[in-house]
Design a protein around this motif. Structure first.
Motif, PDB file in Angstrom:
ATOM      1  N   LEU A  70     -57.167  46.594 -32.719  1.00 46.00           N
ATOM      2  CA  LEU A  70     -55.794  46.561 -33.238  1.00 46.00           C
ATOM      3  C   LEU A  70     -55.765  46.070 -34.682  1.00 46.00           C
ATOM      4  N   ASP A  71     -56.657  45.145 -35.009  1.00 45.08           N
ATOM      5  CA  ASP A  71     -56.755  44.687 -36.399  1.00 45.08           C
ATOM      6  C   ASP A  71     -57.146  45.865 -37.307  1.00 45.08           C
ATOM      7  N   ALA A  72     -58.123  46.653 -36.856  1.00 38.68           N
ATOM      8  CA  ALA A  72     -58.586  47.795 -37.672  1.00 38.68           C
ATOM      9  C   ALA A  72     -57.500  48.864 -37.804  1.00 38.68           C
ATOM     10  N   ALA A  73     -56.588  48.913 -36.804  1.00 34.30           N
ATOM     11  CA  ALA A  73     -55.507  49.905 -36.849  1.00 34.30           C
ATOM     12  C   ALA A  73     -54.234  49.344 -37.492  1.00 34.30           C
ATOM     13  N   ASP A  74     -54.327  48.117 -38.044  1.00 33.03           N
ATOM     14  CA  ASP A  74     -53.150  47.423 -38.601  1.00 33.03           C
ATOM     15  C   ASP A  74     -52.049  47.234 -37.566  1.00 33.03           C
ATOM     16  N   ARG A  75     -52.444  47.079 -36.296  1.00 30.86           N
ATOM     17  CA  ARG A  75     -51.474  46.841 -35.225  1.00 30.86           C
ATOM     18  C   ARG A  75     -51.741  45.496 -34.551  1.00 30.86           C
ATOM     19  N   HIS A  76     -52.345  44.574 -35.317  1.00 28.64           N
ATOM     20  CA  HIS A  76     -52.710  43.258 -34.779  1.00 28.64           C
ATOM     21  C   HIS A  76     -51.502  42.444 -34.327  1.00 28.64           C
ATOM     22  N   TRP A  77     -50.295  42.882 -34.710  1.00 30.42           N
ATOM     23  CA  TRP A  77     -49.087  42.094 -34.488  1.00 30.42           C
ATOM     24  C   TRP A  77     -48.331  42.487 -33.217  1.00 30.42           C
ATOM     25  N   ILE A  78     -48.783  43.497 -32.515  1.00 27.12           N
ATOM     26  CA  ILE A  78     -47.994  43.988 -31.379  1.00 27.12           C
ATOM     27  C   ILE A  78     -48.044  43.010 -30.196  1.00 27.12           C
ATOM     28  N   PRO A  79     -47.047  43.054 -29.297  1.00 29.27           N
ATOM     29  CA  PRO A  79     -47.063  42.167 -28.128  1.00 29.27           C
ATOM     30  C   PRO A  79     -48.245  42.452 -27.200  1.00 29.27           C
ATOM     31  N   VAL A  80     -48.650  41.403 -26.481  1.00 30.49           N
ATOM     32  CA  VAL A  80     -49.810  41.460 -25.592  1.00 30.49           C
ATOM     33  C   VAL A  80     -49.400  41.017 -24.196  1.00 30.49           C
ATOM     34  N   LYS A  81     -49.893  41.722 -23.185  1.00 29.87           N
ATOM     35  CA  LYS A  81     -49.772  41.242 -21.802  1.00 29.87           C
ATOM     36  C   LYS A  81     -51.169  41.218 -21.200  1.00 29.87           C
ATOM     37  N   ARG A  82     -51.474  40.140 -20.486  1.00 29.93           N
ATOM     38  CA  ARG A  82     -52.803  40.035 -19.861  1.00 29.93           C
ATOM     39  C   ARG A  82     -52.629  39.817 -18.364  1.00 29.93           C
ATOM     40  N   ASP A  83     -53.542  40.436 -17.597  1.00 25.25           N
ATOM     41  CA  ASP A  83     -53.434  40.267 -16.149  1.00 25.25           C
ATOM     42  C   ASP A  83     -54.803  40.436 -15.502  1.00 25.25           C
ATOM     43  N   TRP A  84     -55.060  39.598 -14.477  1.00 30.34           N
ATOM     44  CA  TRP A  84     -56.338  39.678 -13.761  1.00 30.34           C
ATOM     45  C   TRP A  84     -56.518  41.025 -13.084  1.00 30.34           C
ATOM     46  N   ARG A  85     -55.404  41.716 -12.810  1.00 32.27           N
ATOM     47  CA  ARG A  85     -55.507  43.007 -12.123  1.00 32.27           C
ATOM     48  C   ARG A  85     -56.229  44.055 -12.959  1.00 32.27           C
ATOM     49  N   ILE A 167     -47.039  48.440 -16.404  1.00 37.32           N
ATOM     50  CA  ILE A 167     -47.445  49.430 -17.418  1.00 37.32           C
ATOM     51  C   ILE A 167     -46.475  50.609 -17.433  1.00 37.32           C
ATOM     52  N   GLN A 168     -46.123  51.120 -16.257  1.00 40.17           N
ATOM     53  CA  GLN A 168     -45.187  52.258 -16.230  1.00 40.17           C
ATOM     54  C   GLN A 168     -43.833  51.876 -16.847  1.00 40.17           C
ATOM     55  N   ASN A 169     -43.405  50.638 -16.652  1.00 40.05           N
ATOM     56  CA  ASN A 169     -42.133  50.214 -17.274  1.00 40.05           C
ATOM     57  C   ASN A 169     -42.219  50.268 -18.796  1.00 40.05           C
ATOM     58  N   ASP A 170     -43.348  49.820 -19.334  1.00 43.36           N
ATOM     59  CA  ASP A 170     -43.503  49.875 -20.794  1.00 43.36           C
ATOM     60  C   ASP A 170     -43.524  51.323 -21.281  1.00 43.36           C
ATOM     61  N   LEU A 171     -44.213  52.192 -20.534  1.00 45.63           N
ATOM     62  CA  LEU A 171     -44.243  53.612 -20.908  1.00 45.63           C
ATOM     63  C   LEU A 171     -42.823  54.203 -20.851  1.00 45.63           C
ATOM     64  N   ALA A 172     -42.107  53.869 -19.782  1.00 43.33           N
ATOM     65  CA  ALA A 172     -40.747  54.413 -19.617  1.00 43.33           C
ATOM     66  C   ALA A 172     -39.808  53.925 -20.721  1.00 43.33           C
ATOM     67  N   ASP A 173     -40.139  52.777 -21.311  1.00 46.08           N
ATOM     68  CA  ASP A 173     -39.355  52.286 -22.456  1.00 46.08           C
ATOM     69  C   ASP A 173     -39.712  53.038 -23.739  1.00 46.08           C
ATOM     70  N   GLY A 174     -40.612  53.994 -23.638  1.00 44.31           N
ATOM     71  CA  GLY A 174     -40.984  54.804 -24.800  1.00 44.31           C
ATOM     72  C   GLY A 174     -42.070  54.176 -25.657  1.00 44.31           C
ATOM     73  N   LEU A 175     -42.735  53.141 -25.135  1.00 44.40           N
ATOM     74  CA  LEU A 175     -43.786  52.472 -25.919  1.00 44.40           C
ATOM     75  C   LEU A 175     -45.118  53.208 -25.777  1.00 44.40           C
ATOM     76  N   THR A 176     -45.861  53.291 -26.871  1.00 47.06           N
ATOM     77  CA  THR A 176     -47.251  53.749 -26.791  1.00 47.06           C
ATOM     78  C   THR A 176     -48.058  52.562 -26.292  1.00 47.06           C
ATOM     79  N   VAL A 177     -48.674  52.732 -25.122  1.00 45.37           N
ATOM     80  CA  VAL A 177     -49.321  51.610 -24.438  1.00 45.37           C
ATOM     81  C   VAL A 177     -50.834  51.724 -24.550  1.00 45.37           C
ATOM     82  N   MET A 178     -51.455  50.630 -24.987  1.00 40.35           N
ATOM     83  CA  MET A 178     -52.919  50.567 -24.981  1.00 40.35           C
ATOM     84  C   MET A 178     -53.353  49.624 -23.851  1.00 40.35           C
TER      85      MET A 178
END
Ligand SMILES: O=C(O)[C@@H](CO)OP(=O)(O)O
Length: 247
Positions: A70-85, A167-178
């Motif tokens: 994300l740093d290399a793509a200049d997207r280092h600032w985007i929100p992050v979610k982490r999960d053991w799943r 993840i599907q909720n973020d996609l449905a919000d129109g976000l490009t999800v990594m």
């Protein structure tokens, strides 16, 4: 209307380089792995695919890969979610074992059953094993869900609630999800996305540090089955190398 999902397996880890079964052991990236993380971000930037949110496992190799790319793509600032799943498949008593030695000791058939069958888990890890995650504070809330070993089917089962809701909720919000995750947690996700059979999934290997991009329709089905690697030739060669580990 399509949704964009980018899957990235972490770059080469210390234990990938040493050919050891890793699972939930929290090893770092090698210098090569760090370079792969950076390159993944450059590829995303060159392709104009800019993640709006990133999901990672709780393991350092995926977190660091996400940060570097994300740093290399200049997207280092985007929100992050982490999960053991999103963690790697728990490799049970094989965690920390050498893949080549395991192949020699148990033979090709057993080795491949443990490594790539859909529903045969390795033997469970002992709580006091040096490579057990028992007592690790990051898993304190898991209770009975804390695995002592997992087959790929177990990974599909624990991953699905996260895929279908968060993840599907973020996609449905129109976000490009990594999603920055692992060889086997991404195999579980790709199996579900592409409807790959329990037998055929054995032949699918995910290379390290190569963005795999899916365009999904409104029911979260791939518009192009299998998605597309941004560098397909390099991805094919690297996936082959993963398939041949232990030999
Ligand atoms: O050791 C592991 O955790 C995984 C990924 O590196 O290995 P494999 O590809 O053999 O399932």
């Amino acid at each position: 209307m399509t949704y964009t999902l980018v899957l990235v397996r972490h770059g080469e880890s210390d234990w990938n380089a040493k050919n050891l079964f890793t699972g939930w052991v929290d090893v770092d990236l090698t210098d090569k792995g760090r370079a792969e993380g950076v390159r993944a971000g450059e590829q995303l930037k060159e392709a104009g695919i800019l993640p709006d949110i990133v999901h990672t496992s709780l393991l350092r190799r995926a977190i660091t890969t996400a940060n570097l790319s994300l740093d290399a793509a200049d997207r280092h600032w985007i929100p992050v979610k982490r999960d053991w799943r999103l963690n790697e498949r728990h490799y049970g008593a094989l965690q920390g074992k050498d893949k080549k030695q395991t192949l020699e000791q148990f033979g090709e058939e057993q080795f491949m059953l443990w490594r790539r069958s859909y529903d045969v888990p390795p033997p469970p890890i002992e709580l006091d094993d040096e490579f057990s995650q028992h007592g690790d504070p990051r898993y304190a809330g898991l209770g009975d869900a804390m695995p002592a070993t997992e087959c790929l089917k177990d990974v599909v089962t624990r991953l699905m609630p996260y895929w279908e809701t968060v993840i599907q909720n973020d996609l449905a919000d129109g976000l490009t999800v990594m999603v920055a995750a692992h060889g086997n947690s991404l195999r579980a996700l790709v199996k579900t996305l592409d409807g790959i059979s329990d037998d055929d999934i054995a032949g699918l290997n995910i290379p390290t540090g190569m963005p795999l991009v899916y365009e999904l329709d409104e029911s979260f089905k791939p518009v192009t089955p299998g998605g597309r690697y941004l560098d397909p030739e390099a991805a094919r060669a690297a996936a082959e190398a993963v398939a041949n580990q232990g030999r």
